[in-house]
Design a protein around this motif. Structure first.
Motif: not given
Length: 75
Positions: A15-34
């Motif tokens: 669906v073209g969602v980035t790690q940065a998008d997920l970070a925002q959705i989850l309320g965490m940093s992009r590095s935490a998603v990574s």
């Protein structure tokens, strides 16, 4: 890569969602998603539920599928 991470990554990529998008959705940093993508930190079920909700997928699509188990013969 675990099946959970692979399924989650594939779902997000579809669906073209980035790690940065997920970070925002989850309320965490992009590095935490990574860290979760790489398996260094396990996904919590509430995080997977939120990702599934955002992607409009059943959460089971993001979970590891059970392997077929061979039954043991009774003694």
């Amino acid at each position: 890569m675990s099946t959970t991470r692979a399924a989650q990554s594939a779902g997000v990529a579809r669906v073209g969602v980035t790690q940065a998008d997920l970070a925002q959705i989850l309320g965490m940093s992009r590095s935490a998603v990574s860290l979760r993508y790489t398996g260094r930190v396990a996904w919590r079920i509430d995080e997977l539920e939120r990702v599934a909700w955002y992607l409009n997928f059943p959460v089971t699509d993001l979970l590891e599928k059970p392997k077929k188990v061979r039954r043991l013969r009774s003694l």
